[in-house]
Write an enzyme that holds these catalytic residues in place. Structure first.
Site, PDB file in Angstrom:
ATOM      1  N   GLU A 140      10.022  66.412  17.420  1.00 39.31           N
ATOM      2  CA  GLU A 140      10.378  65.621  18.607  1.00 39.31           C
ATOM      3  C   GLU A 140      10.437  64.130  18.282  1.00 39.31           C
ATOM      4  O   GLU A 140      11.258  63.390  18.835  1.00 39.31           O
ATOM      5  CB  GLU A 140       9.402  65.887  19.758  1.00 39.31           C
ATOM      6  CG  GLU A 140       9.386  67.336  20.268  1.00 39.31           C
ATOM      7  CD  GLU A 140      10.760  67.909  20.579  1.00 39.31           C
ATOM      8  OE1 GLU A 140      11.654  67.140  20.983  1.00 39.31           O
ATOM      9  OE2 GLU A 140      10.946  69.139  20.401  1.00 39.31           O
ATOM     10  N   GLU A 182      19.880  67.232  16.583  1.00 37.59           N
ATOM     11  CA  GLU A 182      19.022  68.185  15.868  1.00 37.59           C
ATOM     12  C   GLU A 182      18.915  67.815  14.391  1.00 37.59           C
ATOM     13  O   GLU A 182      17.889  68.057  13.760  1.00 37.59           O
ATOM     14  CB  GLU A 182      19.571  69.608  16.009  1.00 37.59           C
ATOM     15  CG  GLU A 182      19.187  70.289  17.309  1.00 37.59           C
ATOM     16  CD  GLU A 182      17.682  70.371  17.532  1.00 37.59           C
ATOM     17  OE1 GLU A 182      16.973  70.881  16.655  1.00 37.59           O
ATOM     18  OE2 GLU A 182      17.216  69.901  18.578  1.00 37.59           O
TER      19      GLU A 182
HETATM   20 ZN    ZN Z   1      15.167  69.651  18.704  1.00 37.67          ZN
END
Ligand code: ZN
Length: 501
Positions: free
Chosen positions: A267, A296
């Site tokens: 995160e 991502e």
């Molecule tokens: Zn993620």
């Protein structure tokens, strides 16, 4: 004559409404008592209705059209960052205008209902409880693809919501090569005599100490606590209220050392991206990560390329050992490194290792694509799911809860989202090769706990641009090539050669 400042005023108002919605959602996941849920749903609906009205107002569209023509003509009056705001806002407005209001309303109702039926189906481990909702959601998303438009495959219109410009035509051959390479590596793992003992990860680890350690790590990586904070939630996520207020959540499992630590590093990777965006793009739709795949790539870069690397643990392991002396005193660095890099086919996506994770994604993509193209019927999903797990991973779920009901994504009609995870993994490995070229002593720096030069490189190459440079163009700028599976497979091959002999 339209002026940029007129557009910016409305763009700021839309972004402010979305930030306010994010705060309400964050609160719902962290501190809100359960009694608040129905009220919160109304509050969120009101904010999104106002935002939708602003987006689709005639005057705003006219202003944008006028400025878009200027931006496309490269008018000297617009700086590149201003042109990016106009472009991104126009794209967003055009998409909103393509979707009839009844469709938006119906989808909102169906996803709210779908979420409830999915939870209940999962509780009962019975797909048929969710199937009618899923059928309606598939139908609505298929209609949405038609409203939005596509060339070859309706599924492309849905991928485009998360990874603008990406299509199955580009993705399919990359994923086929990735799958073949993964099978080959898995065969090597299966044939190896080595069995890795990862039991040290599943001893009892005090929750407060886990959190303190994870916070200390992400602070060292460069997540700015002066412009962010960490709270606990059932599902880890990162949310942005402003460029100077980017928050993370994590969860702690007292018998699994991986969850809090790697979850928070992941995160923080998202968070550092958002904290690094050009402040001139702030409070507009251009002021966030350019695509889910690139987003991502940043979280996975830190989680896997750095956080599961040997140089990183050369620096971090003594600190971890001194945090948990009673559990880790007799576990050496090499054993720990092996444990966090185990390759083992499993049924649950979020628990999968770096390599086999992509097979979980392939399965979901194939099923989504078949559903949206009308070549798979909803009632046949569990059978197809189980057959694909057997074929790709050599294991099959014994019930729907650990099979096709495990993910939340279909309950919010997030078809087209799953590819972002694999795209992110492939980009992360590509960017790592680029970073090593740019910083020749990178791994030496990492082994001394120095991340500032790496973060500065990520900032200037990727983060700063926000949505200013489209995803595919950005990747080409940084890597000099498009999406490829090679660096990811090479990275995993090196690890497997080292760990499985
Ligand atoms: Zn993620």
């Amino acid at each position: 004559m339209a002026s940029f400042s007129d557009v910016l005023a409305t763009a700021n108002a839309i972004a402010d409404l979305e930030s306010a919605s994010s705060i309400l959602s964050w609160d719902q996941e962290t501190y809100m008592p359960s009694g608040g849920a129905p009220w919160r749903a109304e509050q969120l609906a009101t904010l999104s209705t106002i935002a939708h009205r602003l987006r689709t107002s005639r005057e705003f569209k006219e202003l944008l059209d006028e400025l878009s023509i200027e931006a496309r003509n490269g008018a000297a009056s617009l700086e590149p960052w201003q042109a990016a705001i106009v472009r991104e806002t126009s794209k967003d407005v055009e998409r909103s205008l393509k979707l009839p209001e009844e469709h938006v309303g119906e989808l909102a109702r169906e996803t709210a209902r779908g979420h409830e039926t999915w939870k209940e189906a999962r509780r009962q481990s019975n797909f048929s409880v969710f199937a009618p909702s899923l059928g309606r959601l598939v139908k609505l998303k298929r209609e949405e693809a038609d409203y939005l438009g596509y060339d070859a495959d309706p599924y492309d219109a849905l991928i485009d919501l998360y990874e603008p410009g990406m299509t199955m035509t580009v993705l399919r051959p990359v994923l086929e090569r990735l799958r073949a390479g993964t099978f080959e590596l898995l065969d090597r793992v299966r044939a190896a005599a080595t069995a890795i003992d990862d039991s040290p990860l599943y001893q009892r680890y005090d929750g407060d100490k886990q959190l303190a350690f994870a916070r200390q790590i992400i602070d060292a990586l460069g997540y700015d606590f002066g412009r962010g904070r960490v709270d606990l939630a059932a599902h880890p996520f990162c949310t942005t209220f402003a460029v100077d207020d980017v928050r993370l959540t994590t969860r702690i499992l007292e018998n699994d050392l991986r969850s809090c630590l790697f979850g928070l590093i992941h995160e923080a990777g998202h968070g550092m991206y958002e904290q690094g965006i050009d402040p001139r793009l702030a409070r507009t739709l251009a002021g966030s990560g350019v695509s889910m795949g690139i987003h991502e790539s940043q979280s996975l870069f830190w989680e896997n390329m750095i956080g599961r690397s040997y140089p990183f643990w050369t620096w971090a392991y003594p600190q971890l050992q001194s945090t948990f002396p009673e559990t880790l005193a007799n576990v050496g660095l090499d054993q720990f490194y092996r444990a966090i890099n185990v390759v083992k086919p499993s049924l649950i996506r979020i628990e999968a290792d770096d390599l086999t994770y992509n097979l979980h994604i392939s399965i979901r993509m194939e099923i989504e694509n078949a559903l949206i193209n009308g070549v798979l019927d909803v009632p046949d999903v569990p059978a197809r799911w189980n057959a694909l797990y057997e074929e790709y991973l050599g294991i099959a779920p014994s019930n729907d809860a650990e099979g096709c009901l495990q993910d939340i994504h279909w309950s919010f009609a997030g078809f087209g989202y799953f590819p972002s995870y694999t795209i992110g993994k492939l980009y992360a490995a590509m960017f790592y090769e680029d970073a090593r070229r740019a910083i020749p002593d990178l791994e030496e720096q990492i082994s001394r706990g120095r991340f500032n030069e790496l973060l500065a490189w990520l900032r200037s190459s990727i983060h700063f641009h926000g949505k200013g440079v489209p995803a595919a163009e950005l990747v080409n700028q940084v890597s000099g090539r498009g999406l490829t599976e090679e660096p990811f497979l090479a990275h995993n091959r090196r690890k497997i050669d080292l760990l499985y002999t």
